[in-house]
Each structure stands twice: as C-alpha cells, then as structure tokens.
Design a protein around this motif. Structure first.
Motif, short mmCIF file in Angstrom:
data_model
loop_
_atom_site.label_atom_id
_atom_site.label_comp_id
_atom_site.label_asym_id
_atom_site.label_seq_id
_atom_site.Cartn_x
_atom_site.Cartn_y
_atom_site.Cartn_z
N LEU A 291 0.87 -1.36 -0.07
CA LEU A 291 0.04 -0.04 -0.06
C LEU A 291 0.97 1.18 0.02
CD1 LEU A 291 -2.84 -0.92 2.60
CD2 LEU A 291 -2.95 -0.83 0.17
N SER A 292 2.03 1.24 0.75
CA SER A 292 2.72 2.53 0.77
C SER A 292 3.38 2.76 -0.81
CB SER A 292 4.25 2.07 1.55
OG SER A 292 3.70 1.91 3.09
N LYS A 293 3.88 1.74 -1.40
CA LYS A 293 4.25 1.69 -2.82
C LYS A 293 2.89 2.20 -3.73
CE LYS A 293 6.16 -1.23 -6.33
NZ LYS A 293 6.40 -2.23 -6.85
N TYR A 295 0.29 4.08 -2.96
CA TYR A 295 -0.18 5.25 -2.66
C TYR A 295 0.85 6.65 -2.60
CZ TYR A 295 -4.81 3.48 -2.00
OH TYR A 295 -6.08 2.56 -2.20
N GLY A 296 1.96 5.91 -2.63
CA GLY A 296 3.13 6.76 -2.65
C GLY A 296 3.51 7.65 -1.24
N ARG A 297 3.08 6.79 -0.18
CA ARG A 297 3.50 7.47 1.10
C ARG A 297 3.71 6.30 2.18
NH1 ARG A 297 -2.24 8.30 0.41
NH2 ARG A 297 -3.46 7.50 2.27
N PRO A 298 4.56 6.70 3.27
CA PRO A 298 4.66 5.40 4.21
C PRO A 298 3.30 5.07 4.87
CG PRO A 298 6.08 7.29 4.52
CD PRO A 298 4.93 7.78 3.66
N ILE A 299 2.98 3.85 4.76
CA ILE A 299 1.89 3.29 5.34
C ILE A 299 2.25 1.87 6.74
CG2 ILE A 299 -0.38 1.82 5.22
CD1 ILE A 299 -0.63 3.79 2.49
N GLU A 300 2.47 2.31 7.66
CA GLU A 300 3.26 1.39 8.65
C GLU A 300 2.42 0.98 9.63
OE1 GLU A 300 6.30 3.71 9.85
OE2 GLU A 300 7.62 3.39 8.06
N ARG A 301 1.14 1.46 9.78
CA ARG A 301 0.13 1.17 10.93
C ARG A 301 -0.89 0.80 10.25
NH1 ARG A 301 1.50 6.07 13.11
NH2 ARG A 301 -0.82 6.46 12.85
N VAL A 302 -1.68 -0.03 10.89
CA VAL A 302 -2.87 -0.40 10.24
C VAL A 302 -4.24 0.66 10.19
CG1 VAL A 302 -2.82 -2.90 10.91
CG2 VAL A 302 -4.01 -1.43 12.65
N ASP A 303 -3.99 1.58 11.12
CA ASP A 303 -4.73 2.76 11.07
C ASP A 303 -4.45 3.68 9.73
OD1 ASP A 303 -2.63 3.45 12.35
OD2 ASP A 303 -3.50 5.10 13.49
N GLN A 304 -3.45 3.50 9.18
CA GLN A 304 -2.94 4.38 8.10
C GLN A 304 -3.35 3.74 6.72
OE1 GLN A 304 1.15 4.41 8.82
NE2 GLN A 304 1.19 6.29 9.99
N ILE A 305 -4.03 2.50 6.91
CA ILE A 305 -4.78 1.87 5.64
C ILE A 305 -5.63 2.91 5.09
CG2 ILE A 305 -5.99 0.11 4.74
CD1 ILE A 305 -4.75 -1.72 6.98
N PRO A 306 -5.30 3.27 3.84
CA PRO A 306 -6.28 4.34 3.13
C PRO A 306 -7.71 3.89 3.08
CG PRO A 306 -4.47 4.15 1.83
CD PRO A 306 -4.46 2.96 2.82
N GLU A 307 -8.78 4.79 3.19
CA GLU A 307 -10.12 4.33 3.22
C GLU A 307 -10.48 3.96 1.49
OE1 GLU A 307 -13.40 6.32 5.15
OE2 GLU A 307 -11.79 7.31 6.63
N GLU A 309 -8.85 2.18 -0.16
CA GLU A 309 -8.62 0.75 -0.27
C GLU A 309 -9.88 -0.18 0.24
OE1 GLU A 309 -5.82 -2.21 -1.94
OE2 GLU A 309 -5.99 0.09 -2.04
N LEU A 310 -10.46 0.34 1.12
CA LEU A 310 -11.61 -0.13 1.74
C LEU A 310 -12.77 0.04 0.83
CD1 LEU A 310 -11.11 0.98 5.52
CD2 LEU A 310 -10.35 -1.37 4.69
N LEU A 311 -12.88 1.14 0.06
CA LEU A 311 -13.96 1.40 -0.81
C LEU A 311 -13.75 0.56 -1.93
CD1 LEU A 311 -16.32 3.16 -1.86
CD2 LEU A 311 -14.79 4.67 -2.76
N LEU A 312 -12.48 0.35 -2.45
CA LEU A 312 -12.21 -0.46 -3.64
C LEU A 312 -12.82 -1.83 -3.20
CD1 LEU A 312 -11.03 -1.04 -6.18
CD2 LEU A 312 -8.70 -1.50 -5.14
N MET A 313 -12.49 -2.33 -1.95
CA MET A 313 -12.72 -3.85 -1.61
C MET A 313 -14.60 -3.98 -1.74
SD MET A 313 -10.55 -5.34 1.32
CE MET A 313 -8.60 -5.29 1.01
N ARG A 314 -15.15 -2.84 -1.04
CA ARG A 314 -16.47 -3.03 -1.13
C ARG A 314 -17.14 -2.95 -2.69
NH1 ARG A 314 -20.25 2.01 1.36
NH2 ARG A 314 -19.51 2.77 -0.69
#
Length: 833
Positions: A291-293, A295-307, A309-314
């Motif tokens: 996800l970091s790669k 979205y082009g930003r550091p995503i290291e904790r689970v609370d940083q997972i972009p919404e 991505e959740l929308l895409l899953m839905r």
C-alpha cells in the motif's frame, strides 16, 4: 526387563556400565530412555546407525519369548527343560552338551563370570550339579538361536551372532534334536502348537518386519501377556516413529464421507451477514508495504490503511479481511530465522508472544480505528488464533512453563542445546537444538533453564505429525484444565474484538488427534517421535480431556459474542465433523482447491452429492479457496487463463465462504512466508487479469446473496450425447426471491456436449418434520413454463452471451449445451419470447 544377548567381544569393545547387564549376561534396558543412551554411545563408538526404537522392540520381543516359555513351564510342564537336557544327553552324549555349554558361557558370559566374581570353570561345575541352572542355560541357547534366525533382528548381528557356536560345537545338532523333542510335547497357546512352533510363528508370519511380528504377537498371544502387551505396543509405536520421523505424508484427496456423523445434530442458526461473507487474506506487514508503494506514502500502521482501499474492496464485493500476523510475535522466532541466514525475516506470524495487537502495527488503538473505518464500508475484520502452541519465547513460556508438554530428560542423547540463548528474560534461558542452525537435524524439543532454581525442562515444539516440528513454537498441554480454561477465555476476549476468527490447525485439538499425536493409545502411536513413551489408554485420556475443546469454544462464544464467525482450518477428513458435531461456523474445504486443480472432477462432484444427501446446509459452511498461506499461489496452481476463471467462478458462486488469497486478484506470483516483512519480488498488478475479475467475478460477488443459500440450490448430472455422465462438468442452479442463476463449468481441456435434465437427490425436511430426497427438473428449477413463451432466453451478462431454446424442448428433454475446454457459463437473466 527388555533384554537380548550380547557377545563377550562386543561387551569388551563397548565397556558399558555393568548395570546394563543381567545376571545371565544379556543386555537389559529398563525403558526406552536407557535404550537411547546405549544406542547413542554405540553409534558414537562404531559410527553405525542403530535406531533406539528398533533395539528396544527387539528387547521386548525377546522378553515375550522368555515369558511364553515361563507360562509353558507354569501351565503345562514345569520340568520341560530338565527333560530336554536328559533327552539331548541321551541323543548326543554328555560331552557334546557340556562342550556347547562351555562355549556358550565363553562367548556370552553371565555377568558374574564376565566381572570375575566367579571363574568360568566354577560356573560350569555348578551347571553339572544344579538342574535349574542347566534349564536356564538351555533356554538361553534356544532363545539365542531364535534371535539369530529372525531376519528382522539382523541389524543386531554384532551383538547376537552365533557363528562361533555353529563352527566350534554341535550347536545346530542340538537345535535339531530340540525340535524333535518338542514335536512330542504337549501343545500350548491359542493355535495349539508345540512350544517351539509357537515361538517360531511370529518369524514365520512376518520374517522381515518388527512391527509385523509385534502385530502377530498382540493378535494371537495378547490374552496371555498381561502387562507385556502394553510394552509390545509401545515398542511398535517406537518403530513407527523412526519410520515417519520428519517425512511428509503424501496428500490424499479423499471424498468426504458423512456416514460416521450424527444426522440429528442440528446446525446453529447464524446471523444473515455470515451467509454472504466474502473474505480476502492479507499478510499485514506485506500489505502495508504494498500500500505504501501504491499510494506513494509511508503506511506502516493498520490505522493508516487508506479508506480508498476499503472502498475498492466494497465495490468489488469483498466484505471481509483476514489480517494475518496482527498479534505481537515472539522475538525468538526472528532470532532463529536471522541466525539461520535470513537477515530480513521477522518473527513468524504463528509464533506468538501474546494476543495483543503488535506495537509495530500501531497496537490496540490503531486496530480499533481500522475497525471503525472498515465498518463504514460494510467490511468485517478477521484474525488468526493459534490454539495449539505459543511462541518459543512468550508470555506463557516465562510465566506458565508447566502449561506446555515437557519432560525432564533429554529425549535423545545426541541432542545438543548450547549455541544461542533465545530468551530476553534475565532469569531464563531457552535453546533450540544446535543442529537446527545448520539444518542437519530437527529436534522435537527445546530446552528451558530456570536460572534461579537451576531447573531444566525439555519442552516439545508445536507439531502436527506431518513434517518438521515448528521450532519457534512450544506445544500447549490440553490435558491440564487450567490450560483449556485459559485458552477458552482468550478466545472469548478475541471474539469480542474481532468479528471473524480463523483457528489455525484446529484439527490437532480434536480429542482423537490430540491423543494420537501427544498421548497415543498403545499400538496406535508413531506420529511424533518419543511420544510413544507417554502412551495412554482411551479411558485414561478421557479422564484428562473429558469433552471436545471445540464444542466448549463454540458454546461459550455463542453465549458471549454471537456475532463472531468462527472458522476452523481443519483437514484429515474432519470437515463434516467440525460443522455437524462441533458446531463450527465454517471449516476449510481443501478438497475444492486440490481436486479442481488436479481435475479429480468425479471426486469433487461426489463430495457435493454426498453432502446434499446428508445435509445440504454443510455446503454453506465450507470455506472454498484456490490458495491459502500454506499452499502454492493461485497463479502457480491454476494459471491466469480460462481454468483459473472457471474454478474461481465456482468458488464465488457455490454456497459457502469464498476466500481469496493475498495477491490472487492482482495476479501476483510470489508466495509470502509467515516471516515476510515485505515482498521480495517487485511485482505490478496484472491489469488485464484484474479487469477480467471485474467482468466475470466481481459481478457474482455483488450478487452473492443469489448464490450463497442452500435452500434452493440444486446440482445436476451432465449427460453426454451417448448417454454417459460427463464427470468433468459441474452444473448447479440457485435462486432467491424472483432471481434465478444457472452455473455451468467444464473443468477439462477438451470439448463436450450433452443434456442437463434433473437434479441429483437432495435431502429436505418437510414442515411435518419428515425427511425426503428431492429431485427437480431443470425447467422447474429455472421457473420455465410454456405459459411464459415459446422460447426461453438464457443470458450470461458477464460475457454478453445469449442462448435461445425451445421452451417445450427444455421442459420435455432438458437443456442441451456444447462446452469447450474450461468453458464457464453463468446465466442470471432468464427470459422468454
């Protein structure tokens, strides 16, 4: 006592402790541990490779031979060997017999003679005047001969060889005359044989197999043997352990059989969302890196997972995420992997320190934040729970070491625990066996040293008996009530936090398999080395573990957290048992992946048929997948083309829980290990592959409720034009409300054509409570009627294909279809004209 003969030559070479020898001079093992020590020293001195279980078993068999002889003396003729002595003297002369006795005492000296407590001459003089001593030495000579003619004992020839007796005495003539003597003696035993025939019968029936000889003795002499029967069974299990040690069993793709299950056991009603759940597995650390790669930003904790991505899953129709590796892991697991050469590895996701969300993933607060976000998009989160073991360095290892399966002695003398202390606790040392680090061996235990008390225990690694022990884990002892209560309480806590729990290797905690692995019934062991020493009868085991742990789990969770879905990773043909009798919400259906991959289509069709006849609701409880974290990727198993999409269509359109692997939809080729912090391959999404999912798979996921129920699910035979059934074609229909679907998939690289007419039998319960087997015509299942039009139109919206049929032909003859290799059709729009 387990014993067999040992020549003076070998006794001189080995120079073992005198306590190893009986008065007769035979080598004696009080238990399997003593045998291991002896074998280790022997192998070290001779550079040979004796196996302790085999040596121990020979000793048990020889003990049984002596015991049978004693029974004959007691029950038939007490003086039989004194009579034999006089018979041999009469036939061959006293000089011949005394010379044999002298040679035997020289080559296989009794301990008093070997140790110099008495001279050889004095011992032989005693034989001349003491009939009891003559009887015993004749018995020893007879048993020595039995040892030497037994091909299964040949590996002990260094110890028991009677070549000198053959060469320098009338030994063989003595044996021949002994046979003649017993031919005229009263028969004995279950088969009414003379004594010598009885002693020879295990060799005659199973000449080359120790295990086979024990099986014969148990079957035919068991009622005579008393406590020796248990020793025999332990010996047999020890031989089995040495045969299977660390060799993977071949995978069997067997058809589920429900004949052993209780039909009357009712399935627990479940919340509606569970029926339409679609799950995707995510290795949490790897996913955050990807996800970091993306979205082009550091995503290291689970609370940083972009919404986003959740929308895409839905939008794709996925409403469940299994977060692999969410818990705090054991630092010892990371240390082991780093010391073994993998410098980038983190701890295994299944070597758990404690069931708290890992600090490096953001901890509990980060998880709660992700959970709130996911709920906004109708997505539920899942986790692993690994109930059979903990990390080798874990909270419970420090605080509750006796909660694990342990022993006080080193199970194999050649194990060495000296290289790396894996404990971070200053009062504790933990070592795995040295040879793990160079991959030349894999021990079944680790070593724990309490530095304050000096206590040393050897704790068993987690193990399912199919391969190597999991060296960064330790096995919990479920015979301890406090352990069961603690794990059950832990599961309830997790259930209140996670809507979905997947139980790793759940089948290992069923009573039948937990006993088989760790406390085997005598004669039924062999799965895990050294555990035959801890054999228990079923009655003993049931006292310690009176109920099925999983039944207790299901009951407690349903009381305290009824909205939590429980998934069992279970194999070994226990799928129906977990659902029907243990009450688990979902269970892995590995047959789906294995059989469809290998195109064992007739077998998988039979599973569906068997399930429909026994209880159709079981279909809804299966977890269907094309890969899982322990298997090769979906790409490697199914490719990227028509076969993949045909099997994937079945996965998402059958009743049950569809489960996608990490990277499956993207077409990733890499299999992620449980110790991965990031992927090692620099892969990009396969855009064409994802697009085809959007056309053919996500369409079904968005309409999942149409396919998920078993109430209106029907399965059909595909009858070829020549009248035979094509087992390579899967045909089924389902409906909900006014919507109906028909799925047809041909899992073979060939062309076929044929008819779909009526469904296979399906068990149904009528309102009266009566059970019936229902079959329906395809036209009735699809709601086709002459009143609606002359023609029926079946439309596959995914592919924009339309099939037009005569309504009358559909009703009277059925549906005729021609299918190409791996062709798949999904009709969800059924109209008339």
């Amino acid at each position: 006592m387990r014993e067999f003969h040992i020549s003076k030559k070998m006794r001189d070479l080995l120079r073992f402790d005198r306590q190893l020898y009986s008065l007769s001079g035979n080598i004696v093992f009080a238990d399997l541990s003593a045998t291991k020590n002896f074998v280790y020293e022997y192998n070290e001195k001779t550079k040979k490779n004796l196996k302790p279980g085999h040596v121990f078993t020979v000793g048990v068999i020889v003990e049984v031979l002596h015991y049978v002889i004693s029974l004959y003396r007691k029950d038939v003729k007490e003086t039989v060997f004194e009579e034999l002595y006089h018979f041999l003297v009469e036939k061959l002369g006293k000089t011949v017999i005394e010379h044999l006795f002298s040679l035997f005492v020289r080559e296989f000296p009794p301990s008093p003679v070997y140790l110099g407590d008495i001279t050889e001459k004095e011992y032989l003089e005693g034989l001349k005047i003491d009939p009891k001593k003559r009887e015993l030495i004749l018995e020893e000579i007879l048993v020595l001969w039995l040892e030497n003619i037994n091909p299964a004992f040949s590996f002990l020839s260094d110890f028991i060889s009677d070549e000198i007796l053959k060469r320098e005495s009338e030994y063989l003539k003595v044996i021949k005359e002994t046979k003649d003597f017993f031919d005229n003696q009263e028969p004995f035993g279950p088969l009414k044989q003379n004594l010598l025939q009885m002693l020879l019968s295990p060799i005659d029936h199973e000449p080359h197999s120790l295990d086979g000889q024990i099986g014969y003795i148990v079957k035919n002499w068991g009622y005579l043997l008393g406590d020796l029967l248990l020793k025999l069974k332990k010996g047999s299990d020890s031989v089995k352990e040495e045969k299977v040690f660390f060799f993977l069993e071949p995978k069997k793709h067997d058809v589920y059989d429900y004949t052993h299950l209780l039909e009357e056991a009712e399935l627990i009603p479940e919340p509606e969302w569970m029926e339409s759940l679609v799950l995707v597995a995510k290795h949490t650390h790897v996913w955050l890196y990807q996800l970091s790669k993306k979205y082009g930003r550091p995503i290291e904790r689970v609370d940083q997972i972009p919404e986003e991505e959740l929308l895409l899953m839905r939008e794709r129709g996925i409403n469940g995420i299994w977060l692999i590796g969410i818990w705090e892991r054991s630092i010892a697991s990371k240390m082991i992997k780093n010391l073994c050469g993998n410098k980038e590895a983190i701890a295994s996701a299944y070597s758990i320190y404690d069931y708290v969300v890992a600090k490096d993933l953001g901890g509990e607060s980060a998880y709660e934040d992700l959970k709130r976000k996911a709920e906004k998009y109708g997505i539920r989160l899942g986790c692993d729970m690994v109930p059979n073991h903990m990390g080798i360095y874990s909270k419970w290892m420090v605080e509750k070491p006796k909660w694990f399966i342990y022993r006080y002695d080193n199970p194999y003398p050649w194990y060495r625990f000296s290289l790396h202390n894996l404990s971070l606790d200053p009062g504790l040392e933990i070592f795995i066996e040295d040879h793990y680090y160079d991959r030349t061996d894999a021990a079944v235990v680790c070593k724990r040293v309490d530095k304050a008390t000096g206590e040393v225990v050897y704790i068993y690694h987690g193990n399912d008996g199919t391969g190597m022990p999991w060296n960064d884990t330790i096995q919990l002892n479920y015979l301890i009530p406090d352990v069961r209560d603690a794990v059950l309480g832990l599961i309830v806590e997790i259930a209140k936090k996670f809507p979905i729990i997947r139980f790793d290797a759940a089948m290992t905690l069923t009573k039948m398999h937990y006993q088989r692995l760790w406390f085997p019934e005598p004669g039924k062991g062999g799965a895990i080395p050294t555990r035959a020493e801890f054999a228990m009868t079923k009655e003993e085991f049931d006292k310690y573990m009176p109920s099925e742990f999983w039944k207790d789990v299901v009951k407690k969770v349903k009381e305290e957290s009824p909205e939590t879905l429980l998934i069992a990773e279970a194999f070994w043909l226990l799928e129906g048992f977990f659902i029907k009798e243990l009450g688990m919400d979902r269970v892995y259906n590995s047959a789906f992946m294995n059989m469809l991959r290998d195109e064992e289509n007739a077998k998988y069709r039979q599973i569906i048929k068997n399930t429909l006849k026994f209880d159709p609701e079981i279909l809804k409880r299966f977890v269907n997948f094309m890969t899982n974290p322990d298997e090769k990727t979906a790409y490697e198993q199914f490719g990227l083309n028509d076969k993949y999409f045909g099997v994937c269509t079945m996965m998402v359109s059958l009743p049950g829980l569809p489960m996608f692997g990490h990277g499956q939809i993207e077409g990733f080729k890499e299999k992620y290990g449980m110790e991965f912090k990031r992927p090692y391959l620099d892969e990009e999404e396969n855009e064409a592959f994802v697009k085809r999912h959007e056309r053919e798979i996500f369409f079904i996921l968005k309409n999942r409720q149409l396919f998920s129920s078993t109430k209106n699910f029907f399965f059909y035979d595909f009858v070829k034009d020549d009248g035979s059934i094509d087992e390579d074609v899967f045909v089924y229909s389902n409906s909900r409300g006014d919507k109906t679907a028909l799925v047809i998939y041909h899992n073979k690289n060939k062309v076929t054509s044929g008819w779909i007419r009526s469904s296979v039998p399906k068990k149904v319960k009528k309102t009266s409570g009566k059970v019936d087997l229902l079959k329906v015509k395809i036209s009735d299942a699809l709601g086709i009627s002459k009143r609606k039009g002359l023609y029926t139109v079946l439309r596959d919206e995914r592919k924009n294909l339309e099939y037009r049929y005569s309504t009358e032909e559909l009703i009277n003859k059925g549906l005729h279809i021609r299918l190409g290799p791996y062709e798949c059709l999904v009709f969800t729009d059924i109209g008339h004209s």
